[in-house]
Design a protein around this motif. Structure first.
Motif, PDB file in Angstrom:
ATOM      1  N   GLN A   1       0.848  -1.181   0.000  1.00  0.00           N
ATOM      2  CA  GLN A   1       0.000   0.000   0.000  1.00  0.00           C
ATOM      3  C   GLN A   1       0.889   1.238   0.000  1.00  0.00           C
ATOM      4  O   GLN A   1       1.901   1.289   0.688  1.00  0.00           O
ATOM      5  N   VAL A   2       0.505   2.241  -0.771  1.00  0.00           N
ATOM      6  CA  VAL A   2       1.250   3.490  -0.807  1.00  0.00           C
ATOM      7  C   VAL A   2       0.254   4.627  -0.953  1.00  0.00           C
ATOM      8  O   VAL A   2      -0.759   4.498  -1.635  1.00  0.00           O
ATOM      9  N   GLN A   3       0.518   5.711  -0.270  1.00  0.00           N
ATOM     10  CA  GLN A   3      -0.286   6.928  -0.412  1.00  0.00           C
ATOM     11  C   GLN A   3       0.544   7.989  -1.108  1.00  0.00           C
ATOM     12  O   GLN A   3       1.726   8.154  -0.803  1.00  0.00           O
ATOM     13  N   LEU A   4      -0.090   8.700  -2.016  1.00  0.00           N
ATOM     14  CA  LEU A   4       0.602   9.666  -2.859  1.00  0.00           C
ATOM     15  C   LEU A   4      -0.001  11.056  -2.669  1.00  0.00           C
ATOM     16  O   LEU A   4      -1.231  11.199  -2.669  1.00  0.00           O
ATOM     17  N   VAL A   5       0.863  12.050  -2.531  1.00  0.00           N
ATOM     18  CA  VAL A   5       0.410  13.432  -2.364  1.00  0.00           C
ATOM     19  C   VAL A   5       1.187  14.320  -3.327  1.00  0.00           C
ATOM     20  O   VAL A   5       2.419  14.453  -3.203  1.00  0.00           O
ATOM     21  N   GLU A   6       0.469  14.934  -4.260  1.00  0.00           N
ATOM     22  CA  GLU A   6       1.093  15.830  -5.224  1.00  0.00           C
ATOM     23  C   GLU A   6       1.127  17.262  -4.704  1.00  0.00           C
ATOM     24  O   GLU A   6       0.270  17.674  -3.929  1.00  0.00           O
TER      25      GLU A   6
END
Length: 123
Positions: A1-6
């Protein structure tokens, strides 16, 4: 699982530059191939750029070649999109995505997505 924030989007004049960042959580970021996509109002999400987990392989959409550069820093869990020579037609919400299975050009093949960052280019 990975969370991405631009981050890094904004308003820029035609011909200007921006650098987008995509910060990822999780210890497995360095194993993920990553992509950038964009979506303009009323249009489908389209492929912009891709970078392999090692950074050795990159691919770009024809419309950004020579203007955009994708890179990554696995020590910082971050992937970047350097954009120069921006034009009004580059106006869109830009998304980073992780871990494609199958074609890297198809957004449906990416398992994880950020919320996006808005890029607006004025003429």
């Amino acid at each position: 699982q990975v969370q991405l924030v631009e981050s890094g989007g904004g308003l820029v004049q035609s011909g200007g530059s921006l650098r987008l960042s995509c910060a990822a959580s999780g210890r497995t970021f360095s194993t993920y191939n990553m992509g950038w996509f964009r979506q303009a109002p009323g249009k489908e999400r389209e492929f912009v750029a891709y970078i392999s987990w090692s950074g050795r392989s990159t691919y770009y959409a024809d419309f950004v070649k020579g203007r955009f550069t994708i890179s990554r820093d696995n020590a910082k869990n971050t992937v970047y999109l350097r954009m120069s020579g921006l034009q009004p037609e580059d106006t869109a919400r830009y998304y980073c995505a992780a871990n494609p299975s199958g074609s890297i050009y198809n957004s449906k093949n990416y398992a994880y997505w950020g919320q996006g960052t808005q890029v607006t280019v004025s003429s």
